[in-house]
Design a protein around this motif. Structure first.
Motif, PDB file in Angstrom:
ATOM      1  N   THR A  75       2.146  -3.186   4.883  1.00 23.35           N
ATOM      2  CA  THR A  75       1.528  -1.908   5.212  1.00 23.35           C
ATOM      3  C   THR A  75       2.092  -1.353   6.510  1.00 23.35           C
ATOM      4  N   ASN A  93      -7.958 -16.031   1.715  1.00 26.46           N
ATOM      5  CA  ASN A  93      -6.758 -15.634   0.985  1.00 26.46           C
ATOM      6  C   ASN A  93      -6.336 -16.699  -0.034  1.00 26.46           C
ATOM      7  N   TYR A 104      -1.686 -14.038  -0.791  1.00 27.04           N
ATOM      8  CA  TYR A 104      -1.045 -12.719  -0.781  1.00 27.04           C
ATOM      9  C   TYR A 104      -0.420 -12.431   0.578  1.00 27.04           C
ATOM     10  N   VAL A 111       0.498  -9.055   2.849  1.00 29.54           N
ATOM     11  CA  VAL A 111       0.083  -7.650   2.929  1.00 29.54           C
ATOM     12  C   VAL A 111       1.200  -6.869   3.595  1.00 29.54           C
ATOM     13  N   VAL A 118      -6.239  -7.220   9.107  1.00 22.65           N
ATOM     14  CA  VAL A 118      -5.591  -8.337   8.419  1.00 22.65           C
ATOM     15  C   VAL A 118      -5.334  -9.485   9.386  1.00 22.65           C
ATOM     16  N   LEU A 134      -7.068  -3.645  -0.227  1.00 24.33           N
ATOM     17  CA  LEU A 134      -6.159  -4.738   0.130  1.00 24.33           C
ATOM     18  C   LEU A 134      -6.847  -5.743   1.048  1.00 24.33           C
ATOM     19  N   ASP A 193       0.849  -1.188   0.000  1.00 27.71           N
ATOM     20  CA  ASP A 193       0.000   0.000   0.000  1.00 27.71           C
ATOM     21  C   ASP A 193       0.892   1.248   0.000  1.00 27.71           C
TER      22      ASP A 193
END
Length: 249
Positions: free
Chosen positions: A120, A112, A116, A118, A129, A104, A31
């Protein structure tokens, strides 16, 4: 410190690999906050991430993240350049874009399935998350990349799977694949191909009465036939007249 960080990362990766089927190349969703932190810490993500995770990586983002960085202006221009160099993954927000964090989060819901990661710096997004089991979380602290340990939600999910109460997404995919190989479950493509045709009415053209073919009286073939008949009639009449004359004499 670097060796211990890599050991922890290796341990956490092994957990996600064994329980959720995470494999190389590791797909890492970035992100804007993570890109900005990497820019400030002068971190070369394409070089340092594969070393840290000891495997091939793919830097990814979404259209919503890119649009969000464009609207934030010059302050995040460097972060936008980093994000633009990443692979863009398709998100479900084609018509109406949402915030980068919401986008996201939607990419890692429902187990999932694409495995992925993540990446951030957003604390609110990190908390959300962690509530999704099986999502590796990454962040930057003190100019170093860190792979977070599995969340309590993820650990509880794995324990329930091991006790037989739940079935992981990875196991569901394996079971589905085995059933397809054994022919117990048909592929959706085969189902589409074998759809029954809709019963429709008769063709209106087929209902029309067939027209009788009218023979052309002036066709060359009919003329030839008639001529031949006339010639034969004349020859036979000649022969008969000659016989009659001979008998009369």
């Amino acid at each position: 410190m670097k060796i211990t960080r890599q050991k922890h990362a290796k341990k956490h990766l092994g957990f996600f690999r064994n329980n959720f089927g995470v494999r190389e190349p590791y797909q890492i969703l970035l992100d804007g906050t993570f890109c900005q932190a990497a820019l400030r810490g002068r971190i070369q993500l394409r070089e340092q991430l594969p070393r840290y995770l000891t495997g091939e990586t793919q830097l990814c983002t979404t259209r919503c993240v890119l649009k969000e960085l464009e609207t934030l202006g010059k302050d995040l221009y460097g972060a936008k350049l980093i994000a633009q160099k990443c692979q863009v993954r398709n998100c479900p927000h084609f018509k109406n874009s949402v915030t980068g964090s919401d986008c996201l989060l939607s990419m890692v819901e429902e187990g999932n399935p694409h495995h992925y990661f993540v990446a951030t710096q957003d604390q609110n997004l990190s908390v959300k998350v962690k509530k999704q089991p099986g999502v590796p979380l990454m962040f930057i602290i003190q100019n170093t990349i860190v792979l977070d340990k599995p969340s309590p939600k993820t650990i509880a999910f794995v324990k329930s799977v091991q006790s037989g109460q739940l079935v992981s997404v990875h196991d569901k995919q394996n079971i589905k694949q085995l059933k397809e190989e054994q022919g117990l479950v048909k592929n959706p493509e085969q189902r589409r191909r074998k759809k029954r045709k809709k019963i429709s009415g008769p063709n209106p053209l087929s209902c029309l009465k067939k027209k009788k073919k009218v023979q052309d009286s002036k066709s060359p073939a009919s003329d030839k036939k008639r001529k031949r008949k006339r010639i034969r009639n004349r020859s036979t009449s000649k022969v008969l007249s000659e016989k009659q004359n001979a008998e009369g004499q």
